[in-house]
Design an enzyme around this catalytic site. Structure first.
Site, PDB file in Angstrom:
ATOM      1  N   SER A  66       0.830  -1.200   0.000  1.00 42.71           N
ATOM      2  CA  SER A  66       0.000   0.000   0.000  1.00 42.71           C
ATOM      3  C   SER A  66       0.874   1.263   0.000  1.00 42.71           C
ATOM      4  CB  SER A  66      -0.962  -0.028   1.191  1.00 42.71           C
ATOM      5  OG  SER A  66      -1.910   1.004   1.110  1.00 42.71           O
ATOM      6  N   ASP A 105     -10.095  -4.319  -5.076  1.00 41.12           N
ATOM      7  CA  ASP A 105      -9.515  -3.357  -4.132  1.00 41.12           C
ATOM      8  C   ASP A 105     -10.372  -2.094  -4.102  1.00 41.12           C
ATOM      9  OD1 ASP A 105      -7.879  -1.415  -2.805  1.00 41.12           O
ATOM     10  OD2 ASP A 105      -6.097  -2.579  -3.321  1.00 41.12           O
ATOM     11  N   HIS A 117      -8.456  -4.548  -0.472  1.00 43.77           N
ATOM     12  CA  HIS A 117      -7.184  -3.888  -0.176  1.00 43.77           C
ATOM     13  C   HIS A 117      -6.470  -4.515   1.012  1.00 43.77           C
ATOM     14  CE1 HIS A 117      -4.316  -0.635  -0.543  1.00 43.77           C
ATOM     15  NE2 HIS A 117      -4.412  -0.383   0.750  1.00 43.77           N
TER      16      HIS A 117
END
Length: 288
Positions: free
Chosen positions: A170, A235, A264
């Site tokens: 991320s 996501d 995610h």
């Protein structure tokens, strides 16, 4: 990475701020610290104390495999570092840059589980303003933080670049891409990566503006190491299209892992996540 309100998006469009302000709005959600580091009288040894929120899942013996210390960045902050000895015969060490809403305490159990399953040691660190690290989170500090971690990994433990796998998750893909674009390593793994801050806020953005933040899309082509990209197709935070766009710009892409149905924050819960990592680390890297 949190969503911006309509008024904030309008403000960004009409009065574009500096990249640092975009970064702060989009990216940084440091949790209340889930651990403390206590230094002994000699000033050279640090002891990790986890809070209940860290959700430690292992015995004290596994905890003894974790070494923590503080190091200083080029911007003057002191950041917490963690070296997890998961395997005595590990060839590779993951330099792991975690997500935006966790700290080392919360990640420690995951690191032990991951490293032991793919036969890698793991070195990680907390960004400025996270956990026991001083300062405030910012884009510039992200880059200084990973530089300090890279130096500590190489000098304190004597690990050569060809034995380091740079792993970013991320927001952690931002410092990871920046470092990998400047230094060659064994490989790079990008887990749920973003192309840039503006492209997250404005999905139709086609180019990088001067006030954009986290421009992974403009740096990834400079990476000369093999790159594995992992992204969930559902996501909800960083759209799957970001992973695809970065894959298309890689100099040395390997077969990506598109996790069907994953969001995610749950990619690692799917069986193919560990399977792909094992295959990459134990088989493919040998032949690259």
């Amino acid at each position: 990475m949190n969503n911006l309100s309509f008024s904030e998006l309008c403000c960004l469009f009409c009065c574009p701020p500096c990249p640092g302000k975009i970064a702060s709005k989009l990216a940084f959600l440091p949790p209340d610290p889930t651990y403390t580091l206590i230094c002994d009288e000699s000033g050279s040894r640090w002891t990790l104390h986890l809070s209940e929120r860290a959700d430690w899942q292992y015995s004290s013996r596994e905890k003894d495999a974790i070494e923590c210390f503080m190091t200083r960045t080029s911007r003057g902050n002191r950041i917490a570092c963690m070296f997890v000895r998961c395997s005595p015969n590990a060839k590779y060490t993951l330099l792991f840059s975690h997500g935006n809403a966790v700290d080392l305490g919360q990640m420690s159990s995951f690191y032990i589980g991951l490293g032991s399953r793919i036969n890698c040691n793991i070195f990680s660190y907390d960004y400025s303003g996270y956990g026991s690290s001083s300062g405030k989170p910012s884009e510039k500090n992200l880059y200084a933080d990973i530089d300090a971690a890279w130096i500590a990994l190489r000098t304190r433990y004597g690990i050569r670049p060809e034995h380091v796998i740079i792993y970013g998750q991320s927001i952690g893909t931002v410092p990871s891409v920046d470092l990998a674009a400047r230094y060659e390593s064994a490989a790079v793994i990008l887990h749920s990566p973003l192309t840039s801050g503006m492209r997250v806020a404005f999905p139709d953005t086609k180019k990088t503006y001067c006030f954009d933040a986290f421009p992974n899309i403009d740096k990834i082509s400079k990476i000369t190491s093999p790159v594995l990209i992992i992204h969930g197709t559902e996501d909800e935070v960083i759209d799957f299209s970001h992973g695809l766009a970065l894959f298309e710009r890689c100099q040395r892409p390997v077969e990506p892992l598109w996790v069907e149905g994953a969001g995610h924050n749950d990619v690692e819960l799917y069986g193919q996540y560990l399977e792909r990592l094992k295959q990459f680390v134990t088989q493919e890297l040998v032949n690259l």
